[in-house]
Design a protein around this motif. Structure first.
Motif, PDB file in Angstrom:
ATOM      1  N   ASP A   1       0.867  -1.182   0.000  1.00 26.14           N
ATOM      2  CA  ASP A   1       0.000   0.000   0.000  1.00 26.14           C
ATOM      3  C   ASP A   1       0.905   1.234   0.000  1.00 26.14           C
ATOM      4  OD1 ASP A   1      -1.604   2.181   0.731  1.00 26.14           O
ATOM      5  OD2 ASP A   1      -2.854   0.987   2.075  1.00 26.14           O
ATOM      6  N   ARG A   2       1.132   1.807  -1.182  1.00 23.82           N
ATOM      7  CA  ARG A   2       2.071   2.924  -1.322  1.00 23.82           C
ATOM      8  C   ARG A   2       1.699   4.102  -0.426  1.00 23.82           C
ATOM      9  NH1 ARG A   2       6.096   3.125  -4.730  1.00 23.82           N
ATOM     10  NH2 ARG A   2       6.010   5.379  -4.826  1.00 23.82           N
ATOM     11  N   GLU A   3       0.417   4.408  -0.316  1.00 25.93           N
ATOM     12  CA  GLU A   3       0.009   5.534   0.544  1.00 25.93           C
ATOM     13  C   GLU A   3       0.353   5.250   2.002  1.00 25.93           C
ATOM     14  OE1 GLU A   3      -3.994   6.901  -0.020  1.00 25.93           O
ATOM     15  OE2 GLU A   3      -3.775   6.844  -2.213  1.00 25.93           O
ATOM     16  N   ARG A   4       0.096   4.055   2.445  1.00 26.99           N
ATOM     17  CA  ARG A   4       0.449   3.669   3.815  1.00 26.99           C
ATOM     18  C   ARG A   4       1.962   3.732   4.009  1.00 26.99           C
ATOM     19  NH1 ARG A   4      -0.960  -1.985   6.959  1.00 26.99           N
ATOM     20  NH2 ARG A   4      -0.256  -1.270   8.989  1.00 26.99           N
TER      21      ARG A   4
ATOM     22  N   ALA B   1       9.046   7.174  -2.055  1.00 27.70           N
ATOM     23  CA  ALA B   1       7.684   7.657  -1.784  1.00 27.70           C
ATOM     24  C   ALA B   1       7.310   8.885  -2.609  1.00 27.70           C
ATOM     25  CB  ALA B   1       7.519   7.961  -0.298  1.00 27.70           C
ATOM     26  N   THR B   2       8.282   9.544  -3.231  1.00 20.76           N
ATOM     27  CA  THR B   2       7.995  10.776  -3.996  1.00 20.76           C
ATOM     28  C   THR B   2       8.511  10.664  -5.433  1.00 20.76           C
ATOM     29  OG1 THR B   2      10.051  11.770  -3.210  1.00 20.76           O
ATOM     30  CG2 THR B   2       8.050  12.261  -1.959  1.00 20.76           C
TER      31      THR B   2
ATOM     32  N   ARG C   1      14.149   3.870 -10.578  1.00 17.60           N
ATOM     33  CA  ARG C   1      13.195   3.234 -11.494  1.00 17.60           C
ATOM     34  C   ARG C   1      11.803   3.826 -11.336  1.00 17.60           C
ATOM     35  NH1 ARG C   1      11.904  -2.181  -9.605  1.00 17.60           N
ATOM     36  NH2 ARG C   1      10.234  -1.054  -8.603  1.00 17.60           N
ATOM     37  N   GLU C   2      11.373   3.974 -10.084  1.00 14.93           N
ATOM     38  CA  GLU C   2      10.042   4.519  -9.811  1.00 14.93           C
ATOM     39  C   GLU C   2       9.897   5.951 -10.328  1.00 14.93           C
ATOM     40  OE1 GLU C   2       7.299   2.944  -8.237  1.00 14.93           O
ATOM     41  OE2 GLU C   2       8.538   1.172  -8.592  1.00 14.93           O
TER      42      GLU C   2
ATOM     43  N   LEU D   1      19.626   5.601 -15.233  1.00 18.15           N
ATOM     44  CA  LEU D   1      20.505   5.778 -14.078  1.00 18.15           C
ATOM     45  C   LEU D   1      20.445   4.566 -13.150  1.00 18.15           C
ATOM     46  CD1 LEU D   1      19.916   9.530 -13.179  1.00 18.15           C
ATOM     47  CD2 LEU D   1      21.842   8.514 -14.390  1.00 18.15           C
ATOM     48  N   ALA D   2      19.268   3.998 -12.998  1.00 16.23           N
ATOM     49  CA  ALA D   2      19.142   2.804 -12.162  1.00 16.23           C
ATOM     50  C   ALA D   2      19.962   1.652 -12.739  1.00 16.23           C
ATOM     51  CB  ALA D   2      17.676   2.390 -12.036  1.00 16.23           C
TER      52      ALA D   2
END
Length: 166
Positions: free
Chosen positions: A80-83, A114-115, A153-154, A160-161
């Motif tokens: 759960d990304r928001e959590r 997260a950002t 990556r995200e 770069l990753a």
């Protein structure tokens, strides 16, 4: 003995076997910090976010448990990304965070994950993480490098990753 074996298995890259042993030990030592952290981290590495959440409930206020759970929520399939982002924000206020360069570095990388929509912020957080990670153990550096790659990556900085650099 199983606790040590589980820690060795996790450190050697076998989170599945580690999780099995950590589960056995947790039945006898459910409040052992190292066991719970290892269990949550093993489940995070296995993309088993639900199991990571269940295990984290054994010691929900422990900083290392919360960092491992944030990792699971942000990265694991079914997380759960928001959590995870909320956990990262909450951990920032924990005074225990500042007591370990490893914790600070992991927190900075988790902030970057997260950002992902702000590439400049991602790079800034990863730079902060690198400054704190300079003197950590090689195994911890390797793990932080993995999370660094996830953050890149995200954020859509796959080139770069793949290079392993910013």
């Amino acid at each position: 003995m199983r606790k040590v074996a589980a820690e060795v298995l996790y450190a050697s890259g076998d989170p599945l076997s580690a999780a099995s042993l950590f589960e056995q030990v947790a039945k006898k030592l459910p409040k052992d910090r190292a066991v719970v952290v290892g269990l949550v981290a093993s489940y995070a590495a296995l993309n088993r976010a639900g199991d990571a959440r269940r295990s984290a409930a054994l010691l929900p206020d422990e900083i290392d448990v919360r960092l491992a759970l944030a990792w699971s929520e942000l990265v694991a399939i079914g997380g759960d990304r928001e959590r995870g982002a909320r956990l990262v924000d909450e951990v920032a206020a924990d005074p225990e965070l500042a007591r370990s360069r490893e914790r600070i570095a992991m927190h900075k990388v988790l902030e970057a994950i997260a950002t992902p929509d702000d590439r400049d912020l991602v790079r800034s957080k990863l730079g902060d993480a690198e400054r704190h990670a300079g003197s950590v153990r090689p195994a911890d550096r390797a793990f932080l490098g993995y999370l660094d790659g996830v953050a890149l990556r995200e954020a859509g900085m796959v080139e770069l990753a793949n290079l392993g650099s910013r």
